[in-house]
Design a protein around this motif. Structure first.
Motif, short mmCIF file in Angstrom:
data_model
loop_
_atom_site.label_atom_id
_atom_site.label_comp_id
_atom_site.label_asym_id
_atom_site.label_seq_id
_atom_site.Cartn_x
_atom_site.Cartn_y
_atom_site.Cartn_z
N LEU A 41 0.86 -1.18 0.00
CA LEU A 41 0.00 0.00 0.00
C LEU A 41 0.89 1.23 0.00
N ARG A 42 0.87 1.97 -1.10
CA ARG A 42 1.71 3.16 -1.21
C ARG A 42 0.83 4.39 -1.35
N GLU A 43 0.97 5.29 -0.40
CA GLU A 43 0.20 6.53 -0.39
C GLU A 43 1.12 7.70 -0.08
N LYS A 44 0.87 8.80 -0.75
CA LYS A 44 1.60 10.03 -0.50
C LYS A 44 0.61 11.13 -0.13
N ASN A 45 1.07 12.05 0.67
CA ASN A 45 0.30 13.27 0.97
C ASN A 45 -1.05 13.00 1.64
N ILE A 46 -1.08 12.00 2.52
CA ILE A 46 -2.26 11.82 3.37
C ILE A 46 -1.79 11.75 4.82
N SER A 47 -2.72 11.99 5.73
CA SER A 47 -2.36 11.98 7.14
C SER A 47 -2.14 10.55 7.62
N THR A 48 -1.52 10.44 8.77
CA THR A 48 -1.28 9.12 9.35
C THR A 48 -2.60 8.39 9.59
N MET A 49 -3.60 9.10 10.10
CA MET A 49 -4.89 8.46 10.37
C MET A 49 -5.57 8.02 9.08
N GLU A 50 -5.47 8.84 8.03
CA GLU A 50 -6.05 8.45 6.75
C GLU A 50 -5.34 7.21 6.19
N TYR A 51 -4.03 7.16 6.38
CA TYR A 51 -3.24 6.02 5.92
C TYR A 51 -3.66 4.76 6.67
N ILE A 52 -3.83 4.89 7.99
CA ILE A 52 -4.26 3.75 8.80
C ILE A 52 -5.65 3.28 8.37
N ASP A 53 -6.56 4.22 8.17
CA ASP A 53 -7.92 3.86 7.77
C ASP A 53 -7.93 3.11 6.44
N LEU A 54 -7.14 3.59 5.49
CA LEU A 54 -7.09 2.94 4.19
C LEU A 54 -6.46 1.55 4.33
N ALA A 55 -5.41 1.45 5.12
CA ALA A 55 -4.77 0.15 5.34
C ALA A 55 -5.73 -0.84 5.97
N MET A 56 -6.58 -0.36 6.86
CA MET A 56 -7.55 -1.24 7.51
C MET A 56 -8.62 -1.72 6.54
N GLU A 57 -8.83 -1.00 5.45
CA GLU A 57 -9.75 -1.47 4.40
C GLU A 57 -9.10 -2.56 3.55
N ILE A 58 -7.80 -2.42 3.33
CA ILE A 58 -7.09 -3.35 2.45
C ILE A 58 -6.66 -4.62 3.18
N LYS A 59 -6.35 -4.50 4.45
CA LYS A 59 -5.80 -5.65 5.17
C LYS A 59 -6.71 -6.88 5.14
N PRO A 60 -8.02 -6.75 5.37
CA PRO A 60 -8.87 -7.95 5.33
C PRO A 60 -8.86 -8.63 3.96
N VAL A 61 -8.74 -7.85 2.89
CA VAL A 61 -8.68 -8.42 1.55
C VAL A 61 -7.44 -9.31 1.43
N CYS A 62 -6.32 -8.80 1.94
CA CYS A 62 -5.07 -9.56 1.90
C CYS A 62 -5.13 -10.77 2.82
N GLU A 63 -5.69 -10.58 4.00
CA GLU A 63 -5.75 -11.68 4.97
C GLU A 63 -6.57 -12.85 4.47
N ARG A 64 -7.69 -12.54 3.81
CA ARG A 64 -8.54 -13.61 3.30
C ARG A 64 -7.79 -14.46 2.25
N ALA A 65 -6.91 -13.81 1.51
CA ALA A 65 -6.14 -14.52 0.48
C ALA A 65 -4.79 -15.01 0.99
N ARG A 66 -4.51 -14.74 2.28
CA ARG A 66 -3.22 -15.08 2.88
C ARG A 66 -2.05 -14.47 2.11
N ILE A 67 -2.25 -13.22 1.75
CA ILE A 67 -1.23 -12.45 1.03
C ILE A 67 -0.69 -11.38 1.96
#
Length: 211
Positions: A41-67
């Motif tokens: 997950l590569r993001e520029k020019n967003i706040s730490t909290m926005e980065y965390i929120d976006l990562a929390m959306e992506i993480k379950p997708v990766c976890e389900r695929a064991r990626i």
């Protein structure tokens, strides 16, 4: 877990390439369906909290695929969401990230020279990203790296080295025989009209490169 990571197709996100109406989670899901073995997950020019929120959306997708999910540049975000991290030359020390994230975390580092590669390995990096192999569509100041330089880096360390920079289906096979452990792709996946099909094609090429 570190030793079992498959780096063959390392997909790096960029929301600016997504088609209208497609969410990043949808795009990541398609990339994984096509054969991506690791997501950064590569993001520029967003706040730490926005980065965390976006990562929390992506993480379950990766976890389900064991990626594995890797956060670019920010160990604090990686720690907050329980992901790995990739550190550029100015993104903090590998040792500090290892202390924060733990011995089993995936920690990548950028290396453009043999000296940088060996120093990163010594500091505890799990893998290295090296390039820009064919220039870059995302970093306009990136200088192309000769393939013999990349190969020398691969053979100077014992940890995996993935190639990054302008890699696509047309040029990927030029990396065959270099010692690459994987291919990183950004626009070649996320700018594609059919992300799953693009990832599937690149995965096949990556398997040939990484034989």
């Amino acid at each position: 877990m570190i030793n079992s990571v498959n780096y063959h197709l390392y997909a790096i996100t960029d929301r600016t390439w997504l088609r209208s109406g497609m969410t990043l989670a949808d795009a990541v899901r398609a990339a994984i369906a096509g054969g991506a073995t690791l997501i950064q997950l590569r993001e520029k020019n967003i706040s730490t909290m926005e980065y965390i929120d976006l990562a929390m959306e992506i993480k379950p997708v990766c976890e389900r695929a064991r990626i594995p999910l890797i956060i670019n540049d920010d160990a604090l975000v990686a720690n907050a969401v329980g992901a790995g991290v990739h550190l550029g030359a100015s993104d903090g020390s590998i040792a500090a990230a290892r202390q924060m994230l733990g011995k089993n975390a995936i920690i990548g580092a950028t290396a453009k020279t043999i000296a940088q590669a060996q120093a990163a390995q010594q500091a505890g990096a799990s893998y290295l990203g090296s390039g820009a192999i064919f220039g870059s569509t995302t970093k306009t100041d990136a200088k192309p790296m000769p393939l013999d330089t990349f190969s020398a880096i691969c053979h100077a360390v014992s940890i995996p080295v993935v190639a990054i920079g302008g890699i696509n289906a047309e040029n990927a096979l030029q990396l065959k025989g270099t010692g690459a452990a994987g291919l990183c792709a950004v626009s070649a996946i996320f700018a594609a009209e059919n992300i799953e099909a693009a990832a599937q094609r690149l995965r096949g090429l990556a398997e040939e490169v990484c034989l």
